[in-house]
Scaffold this active site. Structure first.
Site, PDB file in Angstrom:
ATOM      1  CB  SER A  54      35.403  -4.817  22.528  1.00  0.00           C
ATOM      2  OG  SER A  54      35.349  -5.465  23.768  1.00  0.00           O
TER       3      SER A  54
ATOM      4  CG  ASP B   1      33.034  -6.843  26.332  1.00  0.00           C
ATOM      5  OD1 ASP B   1      32.268  -7.803  26.101  1.00  0.00           O
ATOM      6  OD2 ASP B   1      34.209  -6.812  25.927  1.00  0.00           O
TER       7      ASP B   1
ATOM      8  CG  ASP C 197      33.220  -8.154  21.870  1.00  0.00           C
ATOM      9  OD1 ASP C 197      33.314  -7.723  23.034  1.00  0.00           O
ATOM     10  OD2 ASP C 197      34.208  -8.583  21.238  1.00  0.00           O
TER      11      ASP C 197
ATOM     12  CG  ASP D 208      35.508 -10.178  24.103  1.00  0.00           C
ATOM     13  OD1 ASP D 208      35.074  -9.189  24.737  1.00  0.00           O
ATOM     14  OD2 ASP D 208      36.478 -10.102  23.329  1.00  0.00           O
TER      15      ASP D 208
END
Length: 353
Positions: free
Chosen positions: A64, A276, A278, A280
């Site tokens: 992340s 961010d 990734d 999400d």
């Protein structure tokens, strides 16, 4: 279960002696050099979880908003939720077991969950753009294959895309087409319908400046851009072409530093957002006419909307109760403010077994 094969494969993904990790809300995260054995074992666990739920399970390789040299992994449950909390203990025990303990830990999980090892299983695997992600996803596949499970490697996807695909597979397409293309179609259709309900803006094309954190978000949003071109014009920054993942950019940087990311020239009153690593998580922000920075993250937006609704209820003299449903990722300060200052009940979304 072919324990001999499991143990032979595990020898190729040996655990560093004494390394202890904890599976939490965001799964496992640490320096990528220490994660090969974890990835292999989470491949094993995903198969066991799939057999337990008789559903497809996802494995996402990502850390992340962590620095580029880190990596991590999190499992996706049947309806696209986070891994059930009771299985987080299994994940932690499995990741931390020394080589000679691995067989015992696996056997205990199978026994405690009364697993039928003949039950078919399916695992969907995705990864972000970190240099270590492809190799680590191969370790996941090694674990999945050792238990003779079916799987599909979706390659480079955002975390939400993998969650969506797993949910779609387990609803037999009832939620949507279980592909990245299906994800683009479903979200763009919903966004266009939402825009149509907004007050007329004189027919102007809405513009959005996007900080991709030099990660998967920019890559996938560029793919999705064609579905949104009739309603949204996107200007990309930190798209991964030259910068380093999450370095002085991305949602966490903007939120913690309370300023715009590097490589983005902010103009007053224009719309800006940051993903961010990734994709999400997203935060929105802008500069006012005096060049003052204003951040609008999800927690703040929810708090502002709750305040507005509560004021309307009081003015209308309606005897109605309201509450805010947050996720496990919610900022604790926002929860305390809502409960202590606004006197609004807060609940955390939970998976229903």
């Amino acid at each position: 279960m072919h324990l001999e094969a499991v143990l032979r494969s595990s020898a190729r993904h040996a655990k560093p002696p004494g390394l202890i990790l904890q599976y939490g809300t965001a799964g496992f995260r640490t320096n990528a050099e220490h994660l090969d054995h974890v990835m292999y074992r989470m491949g094993l666990l995903a198969v066991l979880r799939s057999k337990k739920t008789k559903s497809a399970i996802g494995v996402m390789v990502t850390a992340s908003h962590n620095p580029e040299e880190d990596n991590g992994v999190k499992l996706v449950d049947p309806m696209g939720e986070m891994l059930a909390q009771e299985w987080e203990v299994y994940a932690t025990n499995l990741a931390n077991a020394e080589e000679h303990e691995l067989q015992m830990v696996l056997t205990n999980i199978i026994k405690q969950e009364s697993l039928n090892m003949q039950q078919e299983s399916f695992i969907g695997i995705g990864r972000d753009t970190r240099p270590s992600s492809e190799t680590l996803s191969c370790a996941v596949i090694d674990g999945v294959s050792t238990l003779d499970s079916k799987f599909q490697d979706y390659g480079l996807v955002t975390t939400p895309q993998l969650h969506y695909i797993i949910c779609c597979r387990n609803t037999n397409g009832g939620y949507g087409e279980p592909t990245v293309e299906g994800y683009y179609q479903k979200l763009s259709k919903a966004f266009k319908e939402l825009v149509q309900q907004a007050p007329d803006c004189g027919g102007e094309l809405r513009c959005l400046n996007v900080d991709g954190a030099n990660g998967i978000g920019a890559l996938k949003l560029k793919e999705m851009e064609q579905y949104l071109q009739s309603v949204l014009s996107i200007q990309f920054f930190n798209d991964g072409s030259i910068g380093k993942l999450n370095y002085m950019c991305g949602a966490d940087y903007v939120k913690v530093q309370q300023k715009s990311p590097e490589g983005m020239d902010i103009k007053p009153v224009e719309r800006y957002c940051s993903f961010d690593g990734d994709a999400d998580r997203i935060v929105y922000y802008y500069n006012d006419l005096n060049n003052g920075f204003h951040l609008l993250d999800g927690d703040k937006i929810a708090t502002l909307i709750s305040t507005f609704i509560k004021e309307l209820l009081l003015k209308a003299n309606l005897n109605l109760k309201m509450a805010v449903v947050q996720t496990a990722y919610a900022n604790g300060s926002s929860t305390r403010y809502l409960e202590k200052v606004m006197k609004v009940a807060c609940y955390t979304a939970q998976k229903q077994e």
